[in-house]
Write a protein that holds these residues in place. Sequence first.
Motif, PDB file in Angstrom:
ATOM      1  N   ASP A 146      47.059  54.896 -45.583  1.00 44.73           N
ATOM      2  CA  ASP A 146      46.858  56.332 -45.491  1.00 44.73           C
ATOM      3  C   ASP A 146      45.389  56.588 -45.810  1.00 44.73           C
ATOM      4  OD1 ASP A 146      46.755  59.053 -45.607  1.00 44.73           O
ATOM      5  OD2 ASP A 146      48.273  59.278 -47.181  1.00 44.73           O
ATOM      6  N   LEU A 147      44.623  56.857 -44.788  1.00 45.28           N
ATOM      7  CA  LEU A 147      43.184  57.037 -44.941  1.00 45.28           C
ATOM      8  C   LEU A 147      42.780  58.510 -45.055  1.00 45.28           C
ATOM      9  CD1 LEU A 147      41.999  54.378 -42.328  1.00 45.28           C
ATOM     10  CD2 LEU A 147      42.177  54.126 -44.813  1.00 45.28           C
ATOM     11  N   ALA A 148      43.746  59.389 -45.290  1.00 40.14           N
ATOM     12  CA  ALA A 148      43.465  60.824 -45.334  1.00 40.14           C
ATOM     13  C   ALA A 148      42.382  61.160 -46.357  1.00 40.14           C
ATOM     14  CB  ALA A 148      44.741  61.600 -45.646  1.00 40.14           C
ATOM     15  N   MET A 149      42.399  60.505 -47.501  1.00 40.85           N
ATOM     16  CA  MET A 149      41.418  60.831 -48.534  1.00 40.85           C
ATOM     17  C   MET A 149      39.990  60.427 -48.137  1.00 40.85           C
ATOM     18  SD  MET A 149      42.149  58.127 -51.527  1.00 40.85           S
ATOM     19  CE  MET A 149      41.614  56.435 -51.402  1.00 40.85           C
ATOM     20  N   LEU A 150      39.876  59.586 -47.126  1.00 43.13           N
ATOM     21  CA  LEU A 150      38.558  59.129 -46.676  1.00 43.13           C
ATOM     22  C   LEU A 150      38.049  59.902 -45.465  1.00 43.13           C
ATOM     23  CD1 LEU A 150      39.222  55.286 -46.890  1.00 43.13           C
ATOM     24  CD2 LEU A 150      38.165  56.759 -48.619  1.00 43.13           C
ATOM     25  N   SER A 151      38.767  60.940 -45.063  1.00 36.40           N
ATOM     26  CA  SER A 151      38.457  61.632 -43.810  1.00 36.40           C
ATOM     27  C   SER A 151      37.061  62.239 -43.764  1.00 36.40           C
ATOM     28  CB  SER A 151      39.509  62.706 -43.526  1.00 36.40           C
ATOM     29  OG  SER A 151      39.456  63.700 -44.528  1.00 36.40           O
ATOM     30  N   GLU A 152      36.484  62.580 -44.902  1.00 33.60           N
ATOM     31  CA  GLU A 152      35.154  63.193 -44.918  1.00 33.60           C
ATOM     32  C   GLU A 152      34.038  62.154 -45.012  1.00 33.60           C
ATOM     33  OE1 GLU A 152      34.547  66.467 -44.424  1.00 33.60           O
ATOM     34  OE2 GLU A 152      36.692  66.614 -44.066  1.00 33.60           O
ATOM     35  N   LEU A 153      34.379  60.900 -45.232  1.00 32.13           N
ATOM     36  CA  LEU A 153      33.373  59.855 -45.296  1.00 32.13           C
ATOM     37  C   LEU A 153      33.070  59.335 -43.903  1.00 32.13           C
ATOM     38  CD1 LEU A 153      34.726  57.812 -48.323  1.00 32.13           C
ATOM     39  CD2 LEU A 153      32.953  59.569 -48.327  1.00 32.13           C
ATOM     40  N   GLN A 154      31.883  58.859 -43.699  1.00 27.24           N
ATOM     41  CA  GLN A 154      31.496  58.315 -42.400  1.00 27.24           C
ATOM     42  C   GLN A 154      31.650  56.800 -42.453  1.00 27.24           C
ATOM     43  OE1 GLN A 154      27.655  59.759 -41.265  1.00 27.24           O
ATOM     44  NE2 GLN A 154      28.295  61.892 -41.318  1.00 27.24           N
ATOM     45  N   LEU A 155      32.853  56.349 -42.185  1.00 28.27           N
ATOM     46  CA  LEU A 155      33.161  54.923 -42.211  1.00 28.27           C
ATOM     47  C   LEU A 155      33.202  54.372 -40.794  1.00 28.27           C
ATOM     48  CD1 LEU A 155      36.053  54.945 -44.842  1.00 28.27           C
ATOM     49  CD2 LEU A 155      33.651  54.375 -45.206  1.00 28.27           C
ATOM     50  N   ASP A 156      32.773  53.157 -40.635  1.00 24.93           N
ATOM     51  CA  ASP A 156      32.805  52.497 -39.339  1.00 24.93           C
ATOM     52  C   ASP A 156      34.034  51.594 -39.308  1.00 24.93           C
ATOM     53  OD1 ASP A 156      32.052  51.679 -36.795  1.00 24.93           O
ATOM     54  OD2 ASP A 156      30.704  50.111 -37.557  1.00 24.93           O
ATOM     55  N   LEU A 157      35.196  52.175 -38.918  1.00 26.15           N
ATOM     56  CA  LEU A 157      36.461  51.450 -38.927  1.00 26.15           C
ATOM     57  C   LEU A 157      36.869  51.032 -37.528  1.00 26.15           C
ATOM     58  CD1 LEU A 157      38.538  53.617 -41.430  1.00 26.15           C
ATOM     59  CD2 LEU A 157      37.249  51.526 -41.902  1.00 26.15           C
ATOM     60  N   ASP A 158      37.448  49.862 -37.434  1.00 27.87           N
ATOM     61  CA  ASP A 158      38.030  49.394 -36.175  1.00 27.87           C
ATOM     62  C   ASP A 158      39.227  50.291 -35.865  1.00 27.87           C
ATOM     63  OD1 ASP A 158      40.317  47.644 -34.864  1.00 27.87           O
ATOM     64  OD2 ASP A 158      38.400  46.740 -34.297  1.00 27.87           O
ATOM     65  N   PRO A 159      39.284  50.893 -34.689  1.00 25.72           N
ATOM     66  CA  PRO A 159      40.381  51.814 -34.386  1.00 25.72           C
ATOM     67  C   PRO A 159      41.752  51.147 -34.302  1.00 25.72           C
ATOM     68  CG  PRO A 159      39.016  51.462 -32.451  1.00 25.72           C
ATOM     69  CD  PRO A 159      38.329  50.780 -33.588  1.00 25.72           C
ATOM     70  N   GLY A 160      41.787  49.870 -33.992  1.00 18.90           N
ATOM     71  CA  GLY A 160      43.072  49.189 -33.847  1.00 18.90           C
ATOM     72  C   GLY A 160      43.720  48.783 -35.152  1.00 18.90           C
ATOM     73  N   VAL A 161      42.915  48.294 -36.092  1.00 14.14           N
ATOM     74  CA  VAL A 161      43.489  47.783 -37.342  1.00 14.14           C
ATOM     75  C   VAL A 161      43.080  48.593 -38.557  1.00 14.14           C
ATOM     76  CG1 VAL A 161      43.799  45.424 -36.499  1.00 14.14           C
ATOM     77  CG2 VAL A 161      41.660  46.064 -37.605  1.00 14.14           C
ATOM     78  N   GLN A 162      42.237  49.594 -38.372  1.00  9.84           N
ATOM     79  CA  GLN A 162      41.786  50.491 -39.429  1.00  9.84           C
ATOM     80  C   GLN A 162      41.161  49.742 -40.599  1.00  9.84           C
ATOM     81  OE1 GLN A 162      45.456  52.728 -39.933  1.00  9.84           O
ATOM     82  NE2 GLN A 162      44.536  54.450 -38.858  1.00  9.84           N
ATOM     83  N   ALA A 163      40.409  48.703 -40.287  1.00  9.14           N
ATOM     84  CA  ALA A 163      39.640  47.937 -41.259  1.00  9.14           C
ATOM     85  C   ALA A 163      38.170  48.079 -40.867  1.00  9.14           C
ATOM     86  CB  ALA A 163      40.066  46.472 -41.218  1.00  9.14           C
ATOM     87  N   PRO A 164      37.245  47.639 -41.729  1.00  6.84           N
ATOM     88  CA  PRO A 164      35.839  47.686 -41.318  1.00  6.84           C
ATOM     89  C   PRO A 164      35.664  47.019 -39.948  1.00  6.84           C
ATOM     90  CG  PRO A 164      35.996  47.128 -43.629  1.00  6.84           C
ATOM     91  CD  PRO A 164      37.405  47.140 -43.098  1.00  6.84           C
TER      92      PRO A 164
END
Length: 172
Positions: A146-164
């Motif tokens: 659940d990445l909702a708490m990170l929604s305001e951060l600018q993270l570069d996440l892989d869209p498929g696995v939601q990891a860096p």
Amino acid sequence: EQEARAAGFLVGPLPDVLGADRDRFAGRTTLVVGMGHSAANTLVALAQLAREVPGTRIVWAIRGTSARRVFGGGTEDQLADRGRLGSDLQDLVTSGALEYVTGFATRRLTIDDDGHTASVVGDTADGERVIAGVHNVAAATGFRPDLAMLSELQLDLDPGVQAPRVLGPLID
């Protein structure tokens, strides 16, 4: 009441099939639903148990039409353990050590008259399919944080696995 009774047949992800949960699976029928590495690990452990305890039956149901992705690259896989896991799983399917059901979309779980087993009903390309005599249903249908708490951060996440993003290709 029916939902509460059905909950007793459901198993969380990655049960300790060969250890603490052994008695739950030994000599019983387990349906594993899912096509990722968690499902693969559970299936390989169940196959080991089936070699040790007669009457242990394994059914693997996936929504897709092929498990080629989880079978992986075998000895050519960049991660040796992942390659071995995929090869071991493919060997189980090929040898008939487990029942392999493709294109399965679960519709309902019905407790059988004996109260100790269930029937899982789903749809396939050929119509309705009933997997009867099931003692356990191991749901290994994916894990996403659940990445909702990170929604305001600018993270570069892989869209498929939601990891860096740099780890994404190594995970998938």
